[in-house]
Structures are given as structure tokens and as C-alpha cells.
Design a protein around this motif. Sequence first.
Motif, mmCIF file in Angstrom:
data_model
loop_
_atom_site.group_PDB
_atom_site.id
_atom_site.type_symbol
_atom_site.label_atom_id
_atom_site.label_comp_id
_atom_site.label_asym_id
_atom_site.label_seq_id
_atom_site.Cartn_x
_atom_site.Cartn_y
_atom_site.Cartn_z
ATOM 1 N N LYS A 1 0.816 -1.208 0.000
ATOM 2 C CA LYS A 1 0.000 0.000 0.000
ATOM 3 C C LYS A 1 0.855 1.267 0.000
ATOM 4 O O LYS A 1 0.511 2.262 -0.630
ATOM 5 C CB LYS A 1 -0.926 -0.007 1.214
ATOM 6 N N TYR A 2 1.966 1.226 0.726
ATOM 7 C CA TYR A 2 2.842 2.403 0.856
ATOM 8 C C TYR A 2 4.241 2.029 0.396
ATOM 9 O O TYR A 2 5.071 1.550 1.171
ATOM 10 C CB TYR A 2 2.891 2.872 2.315
ATOM 11 N N ALA A 3 4.515 2.263 -0.870
ATOM 12 C CA ALA A 3 5.799 1.873 -1.458
ATOM 13 C C ALA A 3 6.982 2.566 -0.784
ATOM 14 O O ALA A 3 8.103 2.068 -0.849
ATOM 15 C CB ALA A 3 5.795 2.179 -2.952
ATOM 16 N N SER A 4 6.735 3.679 -0.108
ATOM 17 C CA SER A 4 7.832 4.428 0.518
ATOM 18 C C SER A 4 8.329 3.788 1.812
ATOM 19 O O SER A 4 9.386 4.162 2.318
ATOM 20 C CB SER A 4 7.398 5.868 0.799
ATOM 21 N N LEU A 5 7.601 2.819 2.347
ATOM 22 C CA LEU A 5 8.016 2.185 3.595
ATOM 23 C C LEU A 5 9.177 1.227 3.353
ATOM 24 O O LEU A 5 9.176 0.460 2.396
ATOM 25 C CB LEU A 5 6.846 1.422 4.231
ATOM 26 N N THR A 6 10.157 1.279 4.246
ATOM 27 C CA THR A 6 11.325 0.411 4.151
ATOM 28 C C THR A 6 11.261 -0.671 5.229
ATOM 29 O O THR A 6 10.427 -0.610 6.136
ATOM 30 C CB THR A 6 12.615 1.219 4.363
ATOM 31 N N GLU A 7 12.165 -1.637 5.143
ATOM 32 C CA GLU A 7 12.259 -2.672 6.182
ATOM 33 C C GLU A 7 12.525 -2.026 7.546
ATOM 34 O O GLU A 7 11.994 -2.471 8.554
ATOM 35 C CB GLU A 7 13.371 -3.670 5.846
ATOM 36 N N GLN B 1 4.066 6.848 11.885
ATOM 37 C CA GLN B 1 3.435 8.167 11.968
ATOM 38 C C GLN B 1 4.293 9.200 11.239
ATOM 39 O O GLN B 1 3.785 9.987 10.440
ATOM 40 C CB GLN B 1 3.260 8.558 13.432
ATOM 41 N N ARG B 2 5.582 9.201 11.496
ATOM 42 C CA ARG B 2 6.478 10.158 10.835
ATOM 43 C C ARG B 2 6.523 9.921 9.325
ATOM 44 O O ARG B 2 6.486 10.867 8.543
ATOM 45 C CB ARG B 2 7.895 10.054 11.406
ATOM 46 N N LYS B 3 6.600 8.670 8.915
ATOM 47 C CA LYS B 3 6.754 8.349 7.496
ATOM 48 C C LYS B 3 5.469 8.600 6.704
ATOM 49 O O LYS B 3 5.524 9.093 5.580
ATOM 50 C CB LYS B 3 7.174 6.883 7.364
ATOM 51 N N LEU B 4 4.312 8.278 7.306
ATOM 52 C CA LEU B 4 3.049 8.364 6.575
ATOM 53 C C LEU B 4 2.281 9.650 6.835
ATOM 54 O O LEU B 4 1.320 9.950 6.135
ATOM 55 C CB LEU B 4 2.160 7.161 6.919
#
Length: 64
Positions: free
Chosen positions: A23-29, A47-50
Amino acid sequence: MKTDTKMKIEGSWTEIKGKLKQKYASLTEDDLMYEEGQEEELYGRLQRKLGKTIDDIKEEINGL
């Protein structure tokens, strides 16, 4: 008493993590790293990333 979100995370984090990454391609491991007892740190990273509230994040996880 454990919250529903915490129980869900502990029970099937690998599956939840995969769905969040889709859903959120920007999330990393690193963003999705989870260790038992470290839920608040996980919520803070998401919270910070999204740019969502922790309540929104918990609701989304519960909906997966």
C-alpha cells in the motif's frame, strides 16, 4: 490487557508488513521493523513516514 492492534501485530506481523509495503511503497524494512514490546516505536516511525495519527495507523493495521 492487550489491545486488539497489539495482538494482531504479534500474531501476523509478516503478513501485515507485506500489505503495508504494497500500500505504501515508501516504507522500508527499517520503518517496519517490529520487536515484541516495541509497538510504540513502530507506531512512531509509521506516523512520521506516513503523516498519519497513531490512531489512524492502529485502525489501518486492524483493518488489514
